[in-house]
Design an enzyme around this catalytic site. Structure first.
Site, PDB file in Angstrom:
ATOM      1  N   HIS A 137     -12.588  17.706   6.545  1.00  0.00           N
ATOM      2  CA  HIS A 137     -13.151  17.425   5.227  1.00  0.00           C
ATOM      3  C   HIS A 137     -12.116  17.664   4.129  1.00  0.00           C
ATOM      4  CE1 HIS A 137     -16.357  17.373   2.117  1.00  0.00           C
ATOM      5  NE2 HIS A 137     -15.624  18.320   1.556  1.00  0.00           N
ATOM      6  N   GLU A 138     -11.406  18.795   4.207  1.00  0.00           N
ATOM      7  CA  GLU A 138     -10.441  19.125   3.161  1.00  0.00           C
ATOM      8  C   GLU A 138      -9.219  18.212   3.208  1.00  0.00           C
ATOM      9  OE1 GLU A 138     -11.329  20.906   0.806  1.00  0.00           O
ATOM     10  OE2 GLU A 138     -13.094  21.787   1.717  1.00  0.00           O
ATOM     11  N   HIS A 141     -10.049  14.999   1.541  1.00  0.00           N
ATOM     12  CA  HIS A 141      -9.957  15.032   0.078  1.00  0.00           C
ATOM     13  C   HIS A 141      -8.535  14.686  -0.371  1.00  0.00           C
ATOM     14  CE1 HIS A 141     -13.821  16.244  -1.404  1.00  0.00           C
ATOM     15  NE2 HIS A 141     -13.850  17.387  -0.761  1.00  0.00           N
ATOM     16  N   GLU A 199     -17.432  14.057  -2.094  1.00  0.00           N
ATOM     17  CA  GLU A 199     -17.821  14.923  -0.986  1.00  0.00           C
ATOM     18  C   GLU A 199     -18.324  14.097   0.206  1.00  0.00           C
ATOM     19  OE1 GLU A 199     -17.235  18.077  -0.751  1.00  0.00           O
ATOM     20  OE2 GLU A 199     -16.474  18.219  -2.786  1.00  0.00           O
TER      21      GLU A 199
END
Length: 273
Positions: A137-138, A141, A199
């Site tokens: 997820h990070e 980003h 997100e």
């Protein structure tokens, strides 16, 4: 006044059209008013400052796991980019993964591949696959240039605000009313939904990356079940939150898991840890 509104709208539309780029992971045109040549040095400097002001764990099982998982996810992203015709996409990235001793249940990414985990999130991550779900997820980003988009949106917000203030003139009361209305309207109506969109994009990209890296994508939904349990199922109303609602997030991840496994199979990955 009508003419002024027309020129203001034209100026903003012109800025948006000129300052857009296409992201390979989403296939969408995104705001890119601030170039990476300007963003990345600031990001790296800020990241180093955070590390200097924090207790960074350099040794031990957990620190090694953060490094290991981070590199596997980053390598998975490089494989994806190479396969999809973007071999030089991350040339200016400087991947770095650090574990910070802090009770916060948090992890974050800065533009250019700078990732930080707090020890407080490790009990909820529970397993290496859980860490991979967060890491994917990070990393997503950073790869989707969400930091650049947010900075560009903030810059556009500043332009619109400055133009509006010029239109009002020297009437202090009107200026105050405008500043208050603009701040509330833009924050709730633009900036927060924009963050929720990011997100969700990071969740979708991240679950694919963790699968390509060899981690079970089913674990992503399980992680967020634990996140929900840790928060007591609470949190602000979704329309005032920068994250999707827990149940929506879990459902999305469950729906995307089978597709992530199919994506991983394209790279010869058919078993997961």
């Amino acid at each position: 006044m009508a003419k002024f509104k027309f020129y203001t709208s034209f100026l903003i539309i012109f800025i948006i059209v000129v300052g857009c780029g296409q992201n390979p992971f989403t296939g969408k045109s995104t705001l890119a008013l601030v170039p990476n040549s300007q963003i990345l040095p600031m990001s790296f400097q800020q990241y180093n400052q955070v590390l200097e002001e924090s207790k960074v764990i350099k040794e031990g099982e957990h620190a090694q796991m953060i490094q290991r998982v981070g590199l596997k996810i980053a390598n998975a992203s490089e494989r994806w980019l190479m396969e999809n015709g973007y071999p030089n996409y991350t040339d200016d990235y400087k991947w770095e993964f650090n574990l910070i001793e802090d009770d916060q249940v948090n992890a974050w990414a800065m533009p250019g591949g700078k990732i930080a985990f707090y020890t407080g999130i490790l009990p909820i991550a529970k397993t290496e696959a859980g860490v991979a779900a967060i890491m994917g997820h990070e990393v997503a980003h950073a790869l989707a240039n969400h930091g650049q988009q947010r900075m560009s949106a903030a810059q556009l917000q500043q332009v619109a605000g400055a133009v509006g203030m010029m239109a009002i003139g020297d009437d202090q009361q009107s200026q105050q009313i405008f500043a208050t209305a603009y701040g509330i309207g833009s924050q709730v109506g633009i900036m927060l939904p924009f963050s929720r969109k990011h997100e969700t994009e990071a969740d979708k990209i991240g679950i694919n990356l963790m699968a390509i890296a060899g981690y079970d994508p089913d674990e992503a939904a399980e992680l967020w079940k634990r996140m929900k349990e840790n928060s007591g199922g609470g949190g602000p109303p979704q329309f005032l939150s920068t994250h999707p609602a827990n149940d929506e997030r879990i459902k999305n991840l469950q729906n995307w898991s089978s597709d992530a496994k199919k994506e991983a199979a394209k790279y010869g990955v058919t078993s997961f840890q």
